[in-house]
Design a protein around this motif. Sequence first.
Motif, PDB file in Angstrom:
ATOM      1  N   GLU A 208       0.849  -1.668   0.046  1.00 32.04           N
ATOM      2  CA  GLU A 208      -0.154   0.205   0.112  1.00 32.04           C
ATOM      3  C   GLU A 208       0.563   1.629  -0.508  1.00 32.04           C
ATOM      4  N   MET A 209       1.950   1.176   0.676  1.00 31.31           N
ATOM      5  CA  MET A 209       3.138   2.693   1.109  1.00 31.31           C
ATOM      6  C   MET A 209       3.550   2.476  -0.479  1.00 31.31           C
ATOM      7  N   LEU A 210       3.669   1.654  -1.512  1.00 33.17           N
ATOM      8  CA  LEU A 210       4.621   1.054  -2.780  1.00 33.17           C
ATOM      9  C   LEU A 210       3.472   2.164  -3.772  1.00 33.17           C
ATOM     10  N   ALA A 211       2.242   1.796  -3.160  1.00 32.46           N
ATOM     11  CA  ALA A 211       0.843   1.761  -3.761  1.00 32.46           C
ATOM     12  C   ALA A 211       0.891   3.733  -3.626  1.00 32.46           C
ATOM     13  N   SER A 212       1.024   4.179  -3.262  1.00 33.68           N
ATOM     14  CA  SER A 212       1.127   5.373  -2.992  1.00 33.68           C
ATOM     15  C   SER A 212       1.705   6.117  -3.481  1.00 33.68           C
ATOM     16  N   LYS A 213       2.976   6.118  -2.893  1.00 32.16           N
ATOM     17  CA  LYS A 213       4.107   6.332  -3.310  1.00 32.16           C
ATOM     18  C   LYS A 213       4.314   6.420  -5.278  1.00 32.16           C
TER      19      LYS A 213
ATOM     20  N   ILE B  21       4.034   9.834  -9.832  1.00 30.27           N
ATOM     21  CA  ILE B  21       3.050   9.851 -10.951  1.00 30.27           C
ATOM     22  C   ILE B  21       1.838  11.311 -11.287  1.00 30.27           C
ATOM     23  N   ASN B  22       0.934  11.672 -10.059  1.00 32.11           N
ATOM     24  CA  ASN B  22       0.698  12.955 -10.424  1.00 32.11           C
ATOM     25  C   ASN B  22       1.403  13.965 -10.345  1.00 32.11           C
ATOM     26  N   ASN B  23       3.126  13.601  -9.686  1.00 29.08           N
ATOM     27  CA  ASN B  23       3.867  14.726 -10.034  1.00 29.08           C
ATOM     28  C   ASN B  23       4.485  15.149 -11.168  1.00 29.08           C
ATOM     29  N   LEU B  24       4.415  13.833 -11.312  1.00 28.92           N
ATOM     30  CA  LEU B  24       4.964  14.037 -13.561  1.00 28.92           C
ATOM     31  C   LEU B  24       3.615  14.672 -13.926  1.00 28.92           C
TER      32      LEU B  24
END
Length: 50
Positions: free
Chosen positions: A11-16, A21-24
């Motif tokens: 879950e942590m990996l997915a949120s990161k 992706i959002n930052n990109l």
Amino acid sequence: MDYKNTVITEEMLASKTKRFINNLIDLFPFYIISYGIVYSVFYLGAYLGS
């Protein structure tokens, strides 16, 4: 390694990944603009140089 820890890590990996992706996506217009500026400067230089 028990199951709960694995789920939390995933879950942590997915949120990161999602945040990355959002930052990109947020930075994408800036990338396009700066690439456009560099490209036009380069193109102008080649055009004037020839």
